[in-house]
Each structure stands twice: as structure tokens, then as C-alpha cells.
Design an enzyme around this catalytic site. Structure first.
Site, PDB file in Angstrom:
ATOM      1  N   CYS A 382       0.833  -1.201   0.000  1.00 19.01           N
ATOM      2  CA  CYS A 382       0.000   0.000   0.000  1.00 19.01           C
ATOM      3  C   CYS A 382       0.872   1.257   0.000  1.00 19.01           C
ATOM      4  CB  CYS A 382      -0.983  -0.040   1.164  1.00 19.01           C
ATOM      5  SG  CYS A 382      -2.448   0.955   0.829  1.00 19.01           S
ATOM      6  N   HIS A 508      -3.517  -5.004   0.550  1.00 22.96           N
ATOM      7  CA  HIS A 508      -2.880  -5.559   1.753  1.00 22.96           C
ATOM      8  C   HIS A 508      -2.910  -7.091   1.698  1.00 22.96           C
ATOM      9  CE1 HIS A 508      -2.418  -1.874   4.174  1.00 22.96           C
ATOM     10  NE2 HIS A 508      -3.392  -1.443   3.407  1.00 22.96           N
ATOM     11  N   GLU A 510      -1.396  -9.189   3.424  1.00 18.84           N
ATOM     12  CA  GLU A 510      -1.266  -9.825   4.743  1.00 18.84           C
ATOM     13  C   GLU A 510      -2.594 -10.318   5.294  1.00 18.84           C
ATOM     14  OE1 GLU A 510      -0.812  -6.623   4.056  1.00 18.84           O
ATOM     15  OE2 GLU A 510      -1.356  -5.277   5.699  1.00 18.84           O
TER      16      GLU A 510
END
Ligand code: GLN
Length: 534
Positions: A382, A508, A510
Site C-alpha cells: 500500500c 494488503h 497480509e
């Protein structure tokens, strides 16, 4: 009919109720039951999206774009299920709904009160989520600690709800801490007894106690807890500190935790299959190598601010039999090349994670320049991608003073700019580009090799994007746009193919990594780092 499990906490905060709830969810899922979860947070913010990561840790984003408590991340990772907007309930959102209804005149002249209007709204959130999920088990974790003034409406709602669904259909698991007194060499049960007393004064009797402890609980102390807290002996569960959070479900299974829950909820036992999870834990505990990865960010003093990034790195390590050590780097301390080479010389990769605001940006740019010039495996997320594009624009495409308009509105080269749809947005709560969006991946890229797919969905949380006016200039200078939005307008993933791993994404990744299914982009980073180590 669904069975409801309420999880409360006592004695101190930060007990790890989320991990305990997630572990229970895992144990039920491993028996073939479906599980849905909700996190009730007593604060007045409508969601944690507007809170500083220093206050509340990471903001976790769901597929459908809710900005939620980080515990939802644990739930998704343990239970391996995507949750939704309905999973995150705060006092702020409850009051907002009730006040909106009051303004519309929906209450027909009634005096609007905590009981029944706020409690009814809270209960309706449970029912709505249950209607949506139709899960066998519905776990609801109440944030905060018993005795907090602000959690009272939630506790009262549970009391009412338990009565309404009837005996055997809802239970309360109370999590407490047993402090250890080194001088007398004892674990003390009194704070837990007091905490249960407080719970009882609100009309709630817990059916199960889960006690966080640093030492094994002696039999007589378990009996004492059972007697004073009116919980059966087999329902006093010990939860010791573990090396890895992923061991917790196995430790709880050894004490028959899930079967105690099933019995209380009048549900027949089922066979459990934890083979995959046991293999995972075995992998975690017996790594064959170690890899050190730096995270260069702004909130590095609180590791919870990047919890999903840390977990995703670990997951990628597990898949490679490697233990990932994190080196926290405060980006503000890396503003020049000498400092960068000093702090990065002992790491095998670096992540520049998401973030907001100008503080630490120069350091992030310096870190990225170092990674690019020294072929240090790099993953930008990001803001990390926006910085990578800015660094490339300045130092390779020679657009001097290129910047994101988030940091310099008058930059001559606004290579990162506010998204068109964001230009007229007012207010900060829930107004970013949020949740899962489709992204198309170009073949013949490292990104494609990692995903092995041309179409992916990833979760977003941002207002700025790479300015499409500069796509061609940057491409000509050698930047590869390996992932784009389906209309080809938004840059989603970039890479530098000549380097071992220099990849950055606007989303993102993750949030979608799972312990037994690491995210391809994190896996790519770790694999590149390990290869270089050889
Ligand atoms: N501040 C940047 C934006 O809003 C990046 C956000 C992020 O990293 N989540 O676009």
C-alpha cells in the site's frame, strides 16, 4: 438451532481472549462444525478505522470492506473462514443505529433507553449475523474487562439473550489471569474469584473458566476455582503461555476444551481431525533455518500495529521450514544511505508496510532505494508501493521531486494522487477504497509465477493510487506493472523483474495469509531471501 458461545474477560485486559476464541473456533471446525464469530467492542468509535494504530493496533479489513478489530484477523487465520461487516459491532455503531431510528421517529414516542433499546439493537446484531451465516456455532467475544462501565449494555444483552435462547443453547466462557507470586511460589486464584463475582452481580454465571497462567495450575487450585466460581472441575481450563499462538488449540484440545463446550451446549461429540494443524505446529517448532526480515514503518514501537504483516511473514517462513526473525526499523531513523546500509546489512529482506501521513516517508524512500540498488528482497504494501513508485520516479525515471500529493500537493510530478472517487469524499470514517477488488495479473512476471493465476481478489484500504498519467513514463523507465484493475486504470502490483524480489502492491496481502496457506507475495519474499542466504 445455532449454539451461542459468549467470551468475556476479567482481571486484566490483553488476556488473549481473541486467541482463545479463535482456538475454540478451530477445534469446532476441526470437528466439521461451521463457526461464525462476532467481536463486540464497547468503545464509542463506529469502527476502529479512525483510531491510531498506537491506540488499537492494526485495523483488520474484511473481504466486504469492514474496518475491524485485529482479533478478527486471528479468527480468520485460525478458523480459515472469511468474516464480514456483521462480525464487527461497536457501541458507537449500535448507538448510531438507535439514534438514527429515533430521529426517524421509529420508536413512536417512546423514551429511548439503554434497556431495552440499546440491548435490543445489540441482540438483533447477533440474530442478523446468525441469519446470514447459518453457522452451527456462533462465538461472540466481548472486548474489554468485566467491570468496565462501557461494556455493561453488552453484558446485559448477553444475560437477556441467554434466557431467551434457553438452557443448553448459550454459554459464557470467562477468561481470567492467575498471577504468580514468586515470593510464595503460588498461583493466585482470588482475582479470578472476584472477577466471577462481578460477572454474577450482572446476572451472568460463567459455565467455563479459561485461566491464563505462566505455570501449570495445581489440582487443588483448580478445585478451588471450581468451588468458588461454581464451574465444574473439567470446565476449569488452563491456558499457558506458548511459544507460538498456533499451539494454543492443541493445548486446549488436550484438556478436552471443545468436548466440554459441546456437552454444555447439548451437542453430540464428533471425531476431530487436527492432523494438518499438528504438522503445522511441528514445522513451527522445528525450523531448519532462520531468516531475518526488516519491517520499516512508523508504528514499530507497537508490534500489534503490523500484526497481520508479522503473521504473514511467519506463515511464509513455516512453508520453507524457516523461522522468521523480525527486525523492527523506525523509518525515521533511516533518512540517509549510510544509516540504511547500517541497519539493513544483516537482513535478508525488507517490508515497507502500509501507513498514513508524511512522518518517516524519507526513511522509507531511502530503504527502498537501498533495496533496489543492492538487490535486497523487498515487498512494499500500500503506502509501501506508493513509496516504491515515488522512489523509482525520482531516481530512475529522473522525475526529480516526484511525490504523492498526500505529502506534497505542489509536487511537479504527482506520481501518486488521490483517487478520482475520493476527491469529493467528506469525513474519514469508512470512506476509503475498502475491501476486496479484482486484479488482473500479467503473465511473464514474477507476480504471475507466485500466484499462478491471472485473476485474483485482494483487500484494499487506501485513498491514493499511482497516477495513471505517469504509467507510460514509468513503464518506459523499466517499471513493470504486473497487476492492474480489470479496466486497466489502477496499478495494483509493480515489480522490477531484473531483481530477485522487488514487488509492491496497492492492496494488503497480509489479510489473506493463513498459517497453512501463506500468501504468494510473502512466500516470494522469503524464498528470495533464503535463496540469497545460500
Ligand atoms: N496513505 C495511503 C493512502 O491512503 C496508503 C494507505 C495504506 O497504506 N493503507 O492511499
Amino acid at each position: 438451532m445455532a449454539k451461542y458461545i459468549f467470551i468475556t474477560g476479567g482481571v486484566v485486559s490483553s488476556l488473549g481472549k481473541g486467541i482463545i476464541g479463535a482456538s475454540l473456533g478451530k477445534l469446532l471446525r476441526s470437528r466439521g462444525f461451521s463457526v461464525y464469530i462476532q467481536k463486540f467492542d464497547p468503545y464509542i468509535n463506529v469502527d476502529p478505522g479512525t483510531m491510531s494504530p498506537f491506540q488499537h493496533g492494526e485495523v483488520f479489513v474484511t473481504e466486504d470492506g469492514a474496518e475491524t478489530d485485529l482479533d478478527l484477523g486471528h479468527y480468520e487465520r485460525f478458523i480459515d473462514t472469511d468474516f464480514s461487516q456483521l462480525s464487527n459491532v461497536t457501541s458507537g455503531s449500535v448507538y448510531q443505529t438507535v439514534i438514527q431510528k429515533e430521529r426517524k421517529g421509529d420508536y413512536l414516542g417512546a423514551t429511548v433507553q439503554v434497556i431495552p433499546h440499546i440491548t435490543n439493537e445489540i441482540k438483533s446484531r447477533i440474530i442478523k449475523a446468525q441469519k446470514y451465516s447459518k453457522s452451527d456455532f456462533h462465538i461472540i467475544e466481548i472486548g474489554g474487562t468485566i467491570g468496565d462501565i462501557e461494556s455493561l449494555p453488552f453484558i446485559e444483552s448477553i444475560r437477556q439473550f441467554k434466557t431467551e435462547v434457553g438452557y443448553g443453547n448459550a454459554i459464557n466462557i470467562h477468561c481470567t489471569l492467575l498471577p504468580y507470586l514468586p515470593t510464595s511460589g503460588e498461583l493466585k486464584t482470588k482475582p479470578s474469584q472476584h472477577s466471577v463475582n462481578v460477572l454474577r452481580s450482572y446476572g451472568l454465571q460463567p459455565e467455563i473458566l479459561v485461566c491464563r497462567t505462566s505455570k501449570p495450575i495445581p489440582k487443588n487450585e483448580k478445585e478451588k476455582l471450581s468451588l468458588f466460581c461454581a464451574v465444574s472441575k473439567d470446565a476449569v481450563i488452563e491456558c499457558r503461555d506458548m511459544k507460538s499462538i498456533y499451539e494454543v488449540p492443541l493445548a486446549l484440545e488436550e484438556q478436552n476444551f471443545a468436548n466440554v463446550v459441546l456437552k454444555l451446549l447439548q451437542t453430540p461429540e464428533r471425531e476431530v481431525d487436527l492432523t494438518e494443524w499438528k504438522n503445522l505446529v511441528n514445522n513451527i517448532n522445528n525450523p531448519q533455518k532462520t531468516i531475518k526480515i526488516a519491517i520499516a514503518g512508523k508504528y514499530t514501537k507497537l508490534s500489534d500495529a503490523y500484526i497481520s504483516v508479522v503473521e504473514a511473514l511467519k506463515h511464509a517462513g513455516y512453508a520453507n521450514n524457516a523461522k522468521v526473525e523480525i527486525k523492527w526499523i523506525n523509518a525515521e531513523d533511516c533518512s540517509d544511505e549510510t544509516k540504511c546500509s547500517e541497519v539493513l546489512k544483516d537482513v535478508s529482506g525488507v517490508v515497507v508496510p502500509g501507513g498514513f501521513g508524511v512522518r518517516g516517508i524519507d526513511g522509507k524512500l531511502a530503504v527502498i532505494k537501498y533495496a533496489r540498488e543492492n538487490n535486497l528482497p523487498f515487498l512494499g504494501i500500500c503506502l509501501g508501493m506508493q513509496c516504491a513508485v515515488t522512489e523509482f520516479a525520482r531516481n530512475v525515471a529522473k522525475l526529480s521531486n516526484a511525490n504523492s500529493t498526500e505529502f506534497d500537493e505542489n509536487t511537479p510530478y504527482p506520481v501518486v494522487d488521490l483517487m478520482l472517487e475520493q476527491k469529493n469524499v467528506e469525513g474519514y470514517g469508512g470512506t476509503m477504497r475498502l475491501g476486496a477488488y479484482e486484479c488482473h495479473i500479467n503473465k511473464n512476471t514474477k507476480t504471475f509465477k507466485a500466484y499462478n493465476s491471472t485473476k485474483i481478489f485482494e483487500r484494499h484500504r487506501h485513498r491514493y493510487e499511482v497516477n495513471s498519467d505517469y504509467l507510460n513514463t514509468l513503464k518506459e523507465a523499466g517499471l513493470v506493472f504486473s497487476g492492474m484493475s480489470p479496466d486497466g486504470m489502477l496499478a495494483e502490483i509493480i515489480e522490477l523483474p531484473e531483481l530477485d524480489w522487488f514487488v509492491a502492491c496497492q492492496f494488503h496481502p497480509e489479510f489473506k495469509s493463513r498459517p497453512n496457506r501463506p500468501h504468494p507475495l510473502f512466500k516470494g519474499l522469503i524464498e528470495a531471501g533464503l535463496k540469497q542466504q545460500q
